[in-house]
Motif scaffolding. Structure first.
Motif, mmCIF file in Angstrom:
data_model
loop_
_atom_site.group_PDB
_atom_site.id
_atom_site.type_symbol
_atom_site.label_atom_id
_atom_site.label_comp_id
_atom_site.label_asym_id
_atom_site.label_seq_id
_atom_site.Cartn_x
_atom_site.Cartn_y
_atom_site.Cartn_z
ATOM 1 N N GLU A 59 10.347 37.962 6.775
ATOM 2 C CA GLU A 59 10.818 36.628 7.106
ATOM 3 C C GLU A 59 11.120 36.562 8.601
ATOM 4 O O GLU A 59 11.171 37.585 9.295
ATOM 5 C CB GLU A 59 12.075 36.291 6.308
ATOM 6 C CG GLU A 59 11.820 36.078 4.829
ATOM 7 C CD GLU A 59 11.110 34.762 4.559
ATOM 8 O OE1 GLU A 59 11.673 33.704 4.880
ATOM 9 O OE2 GLU A 59 9.987 34.787 4.037
ATOM 10 N N ALA A 60 11.337 35.358 9.108
ATOM 11 C CA ALA A 60 11.687 35.183 10.521
ATOM 12 C C ALA A 60 13.011 35.885 10.811
ATOM 13 O O ALA A 60 13.850 36.065 9.926
ATOM 14 C CB ALA A 60 11.779 33.707 10.855
ATOM 15 N N GLU A 119 3.192 36.688 12.773
ATOM 16 C CA GLU A 119 4.019 35.478 12.805
ATOM 17 C C GLU A 119 3.384 34.360 11.989
ATOM 18 O O GLU A 119 4.091 33.562 11.351
ATOM 19 C CB GLU A 119 4.230 35.036 14.254
ATOM 20 C CG GLU A 119 5.151 35.975 15.031
ATOM 21 C CD GLU A 119 5.233 35.605 16.500
ATOM 22 O OE1 GLU A 119 4.487 34.678 16.919
ATOM 23 O OE2 GLU A 119 6.026 36.227 17.229
ATOM 24 N N LYS A 123 5.148 32.368 8.920
ATOM 25 C CA LYS A 123 5.249 30.908 8.877
ATOM 26 C C LYS A 123 4.646 30.344 7.595
ATOM 27 O O LYS A 123 5.085 29.318 7.081
ATOM 28 C CB LYS A 123 4.565 30.292 10.091
ATOM 29 C CG LYS A 123 5.330 30.514 11.393
ATOM 30 C CD LYS A 123 4.586 29.908 12.579
ATOM 31 C CE LYS A 123 5.343 30.140 13.879
ATOM 32 N NZ LYS A 123 4.614 29.597 15.051
ATOM 33 N N LYS A 125 4.905 31.731 4.800
ATOM 34 C CA LYS A 125 5.684 32.306 3.691
ATOM 35 C C LYS A 125 4.940 33.445 2.998
ATOM 36 O O LYS A 125 5.109 33.701 1.800
ATOM 37 C CB LYS A 125 6.050 31.232 2.655
ATOM 38 C CG LYS A 125 6.798 30.039 3.218
ATOM 39 C CD LYS A 125 8.139 30.446 3.823
ATOM 40 C CE LYS A 125 8.918 29.243 4.327
ATOM 41 N NZ LYS A 125 10.200 29.616 4.991
#
Length: 230
Positions: A59-60, A119, A123, A125
């Motif tokens: 996740e971020a 990334e 983004k 998911k």
């Protein structure tokens, strides 16, 4: 179901190590983080269950444990298992399954990609399907597979083998549901007398699975047939 040919650098074997050197995700319960590799393996064998948690980087930054929980595995031929252990990233404790079993339940190999591509996975998911390949993220040698699962524990039906670092190690014994009279030694239908004792034995997975023992001095693995180390 078949996944087709397996080349010499690939393997049908997938390894779930219970000890990996490095940081521990803070969202994993403290009792699991603080347990030793053999203690974690002991729990898996005793309970016959895996517990899934969100992997690092899925996740971020700052998202914590909001990623998809997964069981994580490493793929390599048996002949290269010593390399995975000698690199110092993994402790020689864990269980062995197969690619087909993991794939059948919805798992697969992760993508090893540059940061910008990673990334994009995050983004979308899909961060649990990718691992960054940068100087601070060197895990290509592991060839990781992941099996996304709901949070919580999941039953282990069977395993291909169990990996331990000591041929003298044994898991905790568990109750068998059989009872005897502690005085006469005769079998009882249950705890019906004050002298009733429940019989115990090694966990089913230990009795029914092959056991692979890491020899730290020789830097190799000895394979034992099911039941040999009972």
């Amino acid at each position: 179901m078949t996944l087709g040919q397996v080349g010499p650098a690939q393997s049908e074997y997938l390894y779930h190590f219970t000890g990996r050197n490095g940081d521990r995700p803070v969202w994993v319960p403290e009792d699991i983080r603080d347990a030793s590799p053999p203690e974690r393996l002991d729990v898996i064998l005793r309970e016959e269950r895996f517990r899934a948690f969100a992997p690092f980087g899925a996740e971020a930054a700052g998202a914590g444990a909001s990623g998809v929980p997964c069981l994580c595995f490493s793929e390599c031929p048996f002949e290269h298992l010593d390399h995975l252990i000698r690199t110092g990233r993994f402790e020689p404790w864990g269980v062995v399954t197969t690619r087909e079993k993991v794939h059948r339940r919805g798992g697969g190999a992760v993508a090893y990609v540059p940061t910008d591509v990673h990334e994009a996975f995050v983004k979308a998911k899909l961060g649990h399907w990718a691992v960054r390949t940068e100087k601070d993220s060197s895990w290509l040698h592991e060839r990781e597979w992941r099996l996304p699962l709901p949070a919580g524990s999941h039953a282990v039906g069977s395993v291909q083998a169990i990996i331990v670092a000591n041929a003298e190690w044994r898991p905790s014994r568990v109750g068998t549901g059989r009872w005897i009279d502690g005085v006469t030694g005769l079998e009882e239908p249950g705890p019906v007398s004050p002298h009733a004792i429940e019989c115990d034995d090694y966990p089913r997975l230990w009795r029914e699975s092959a056991v692979w023992v890491w020899n730290a001095e020789a830097k190799n693995v000895t394979r034992y047939e099911p039941g040999e180390l009972c």
